[in-house]
Design a protein around this motif. Structure first.
Motif, mmCIF file in Angstrom:
data_model
loop_
_atom_site.group_PDB
_atom_site.id
_atom_site.type_symbol
_atom_site.label_atom_id
_atom_site.label_comp_id
_atom_site.label_asym_id
_atom_site.label_seq_id
_atom_site.Cartn_x
_atom_site.Cartn_y
_atom_site.Cartn_z
ATOM 1 N N GLY A 13 58.958 3.726 -38.207
ATOM 2 C CA GLY A 13 59.491 2.393 -38.466
ATOM 3 C C GLY A 13 58.854 1.318 -37.617
ATOM 4 O O GLY A 13 57.929 1.569 -36.841
ATOM 5 N N GLU A 14 59.376 0.108 -37.789
ATOM 6 C CA GLU A 14 58.880 -1.052 -37.040
ATOM 7 C C GLU A 14 59.101 -0.829 -35.546
ATOM 8 O O GLU A 14 60.185 -0.422 -35.122
ATOM 9 C CB GLU A 14 59.648 -2.311 -37.462
ATOM 10 N N GLY A 15 58.081 -1.106 -34.754
ATOM 11 C CA GLY A 15 58.229 -1.067 -33.300
ATOM 12 C C GLY A 15 58.340 0.318 -32.702
ATOM 13 O O GLY A 15 58.695 0.472 -31.539
ATOM 14 N N ALA A 16 58.024 1.353 -33.459
ATOM 15 C CA ALA A 16 58.142 2.716 -32.940
ATOM 16 C C ALA A 16 57.050 3.049 -31.923
ATOM 17 O O ALA A 16 57.180 4.012 -31.160
ATOM 18 C CB ALA A 16 58.111 3.718 -34.089
ATOM 19 N N GLY A 17 55.982 2.269 -31.927
ATOM 20 C CA GLY A 17 54.877 2.517 -30.994
ATOM 21 C C GLY A 17 53.623 3.062 -31.658
ATOM 22 O O GLY A 17 52.715 3.561 -30.978
ATOM 23 N N VAL A 135 66.490 2.750 -34.835
ATOM 24 C CA VAL A 135 66.108 1.552 -35.593
ATOM 25 C C VAL A 135 66.307 0.275 -34.774
ATOM 26 O O VAL A 135 65.431 -0.596 -34.717
ATOM 27 C CB VAL A 135 66.923 1.480 -36.901
ATOM 28 N N ALA A 136 67.463 0.169 -34.116
ATOM 29 C CA ALA A 136 67.792 -1.073 -33.398
ATOM 30 C C ALA A 136 66.785 -1.330 -32.275
ATOM 31 O O ALA A 136 66.364 -2.475 -32.065
ATOM 32 C CB ALA A 136 69.206 -0.991 -32.833
ATOM 33 N N LEU A 137 66.384 -0.267 -31.575
ATOM 34 C CA LEU A 137 65.426 -0.444 -30.475
ATOM 35 C C LEU A 137 64.066 -0.883 -30.995
ATOM 36 O O LEU A 137 63.415 -1.766 -30.418
ATOM 37 C CB LEU A 137 65.269 0.859 -29.682
ATOM 38 N N GLY A 138 63.630 -0.284 -32.095
ATOM 39 C CA GLY A 138 62.342 -0.656 -32.679
ATOM 40 C C GLY A 138 62.334 -2.107 -33.130
ATOM 41 O O GLY A 138 61.392 -2.855 -32.879
ATOM 42 N N LEU A 139 63.418 -2.517 -33.791
ATOM 43 C CA LEU A 139 63.492 -3.905 -34.280
ATOM 44 C C LEU A 139 63.564 -4.896 -33.111
ATOM 45 O O LEU A 139 62.986 -5.983 -33.172
ATOM 46 C CB LEU A 139 64.695 -4.077 -35.214
ATOM 47 N N ASP A 140 64.247 -4.508 -32.043
ATOM 48 C CA ASP A 140 64.272 -5.343 -30.828
ATOM 49 C C ASP A 140 62.860 -5.587 -30.305
ATOM 50 O O ASP A 140 62.508 -6.703 -29.926
ATOM 51 C CB ASP A 140 65.026 -4.605 -29.709
ATOM 52 N N ARG A 141 62.082 -4.525 -30.296
ATOM 53 C CA ARG A 141 60.711 -4.654 -29.799
ATOM 54 C C ARG A 141 59.876 -5.587 -30.672
ATOM 55 O O ARG A 141 59.140 -6.420 -30.161
ATOM 56 C CB ARG A 141 60.022 -3.294 -29.811
ATOM 57 N N THR A 142 60.012 -5.443 -31.993
ATOM 58 C CA THR A 142 59.172 -6.272 -32.874
ATOM 59 C C THR A 142 59.637 -7.721 -32.845
ATOM 60 O O THR A 142 58.843 -8.626 -33.066
ATOM 61 C CB THR A 142 59.192 -5.766 -34.331
ATOM 62 N N ARG A 144 60.295 -9.359 -30.338
ATOM 63 C CA ARG A 144 59.621 -10.013 -29.207
ATOM 64 C C ARG A 144 58.126 -10.193 -29.449
ATOM 65 O O ARG A 144 57.408 -10.735 -28.616
ATOM 66 C CB ARG A 144 59.856 -9.202 -27.920
ATOM 67 N N ARG A 145 57.639 -9.739 -30.598
ATOM 68 C CA ARG A 145 56.211 -9.771 -30.899
ATOM 69 C C ARG A 145 55.828 -11.107 -31.513
ATOM 70 O O ARG A 145 56.604 -11.684 -32.274
ATOM 71 C CB ARG A 145 55.926 -8.633 -31.880
ATOM 72 N N GLN A 146 54.652 -11.597 -31.197
ATOM 73 C CA GLN A 146 54.153 -12.852 -31.779
ATOM 74 C C GLN A 146 53.561 -12.575 -33.162
ATOM 75 O O GLN A 146 53.229 -11.454 -33.474
ATOM 76 C CB GLN A 146 53.039 -13.434 -30.891
ATOM 77 N N GLY A 147 53.411 -13.644 -33.964
ATOM 78 C CA GLY A 147 52.665 -13.499 -35.212
ATOM 79 C C GLY A 147 53.533 -13.703 -36.436
ATOM 80 O O GLY A 147 54.757 -13.831 -36.358
ATOM 81 N N ASN A 148 52.865 -13.739 -37.588
ATOM 82 C CA ASN A 148 53.562 -14.065 -38.836
ATOM 83 C C ASN A 148 53.631 -12.874 -39.790
ATOM 84 O O ASN A 148 53.954 -13.033 -40.953
ATOM 85 C CB ASN A 148 52.871 -15.261 -39.511
ATOM 86 N N GLU A 149 53.351 -11.662 -39.276
ATOM 87 C CA GLU A 149 53.390 -10.484 -40.146
ATOM 88 C C GLU A 149 54.776 -9.854 -40.098
ATOM 89 O O GLU A 149 54.960 -8.719 -39.691
ATOM 90 C CB GLU A 149 52.302 -9.493 -39.732
#
Ligand SMILES: Nc1ncnc2c1ncn2[C@@H]1O[C@H](COP(=O)(O)OP(=O)(O)O)[C@@H](O)[C@H]1O
Ligand SMILES: [Mg+2]
Length: 205
Positions: A13-17, A135-142, A144-149
């Motif tokens: 998932g998103e932000g999993a690394g 899921v919640a941890l991964g979404l938290d990480r993303t 904080r990410r910059q960008g429009n994707e």
């Protein structure tokens, strides 16, 4: 021509690394003198249609866009690199289409499987690392990410819970190809787990 390289995909998932771990594996393989190609999906000019904005494609159209991008990516990068003997490390591949479109957007497994056979034939990753992260941890990480994707990131908690469950099911269905990695650990610990599964399967020394 026989294929000489090794095809490794990173899923989850998103932000999993995934991107972090792909870079670390690439660097470590290069230390062993191995030629590595780092790539990602969706790739090419179709990428922006899928990862930017907030358009609601029909699940079928969205799936076809992923496979259109994948057909190009296989032809221009993945297959030629494998033929040259490189290791190809790919940040997301067809399991993401299965999880996001097949399961979470409910197109269903058979449609995605059929398209896969049309586009990729018998080519499959030699190893798929499925990074498992709450899921919640991964979404938290993303967040904080910059960008429009951010198109997929914005799809809501229920959607991402379905994606998470999907990856667990996909990994369980193909245990010889997929290794589930507990990604909720320090970066180096996750990397060592990934390295252990790579060393275990392939000659890298
Ligand atoms: N094991 C980890 N522990 C803590 N933070 C991590 C870990 N792995 C990655 N990160 C950080 O989390 C964020 C998302 O990682 P990334 O590799 O981009 O995930 P993905 O490609 O799966 O979306 C980045 O800021 C990254 O530095
Ligand atoms: Mg990434």
């Amino acid at each position: 021509m026989p294929r000489r390289g090794i095809f490794v995909t990173f899923e989850g998932g998103e932000g999993a690394g995934k991107s972090t771990q792909l870079g670390l594996l690439a660097a470590r393989l290069r230390l062993h003198g191995i030629g590595v190609v780092e790539t990602r999906e969706p790739n090419g000019p179709i990428r922006n249609l899928l990862v930017q904005g907030d358009r609601a494609w029909t699940p079928m159209a969205e799936t076809l866009l992923h496979f259109a991008a994948r057909a190009e990516h296989l032809a221009d990068t993945i297959v030629p690199s494998l033929d040259e003997g490189a290791w190809v490390l790919c940040d997301r591949f067809a399991d993401s289409t299965m999880a996001y479109q097949g399961y979470a957007q409910q197109l269903g497994r058979p449609a995605v499987e059929k398209l896969y056979r049309l586009v990729a034939g018998r080519l499959k990753p030699d190893l798929t690392l499925v990074l498992d992260m709450p899921v919640a941890l991964g979404l938290d990480r993303t967040a904080r990410r910059q960008g429009n994707e951010t198109r997929y990131e914005q799809m809501g908690r229920k959607f991402h819970d379905a994606v998470h469950e999907a990856f667990l099911d996909i990994a369980a269905r193909e245990p010889e190809r997929c290794v589930l990695i507990d990604a909720n650990r320090p970066v180096e610990t996750v990397h060592e787990a990934i390295w252990a599964s790579v060393e275990n399967r392939f000659k890298v020394g």
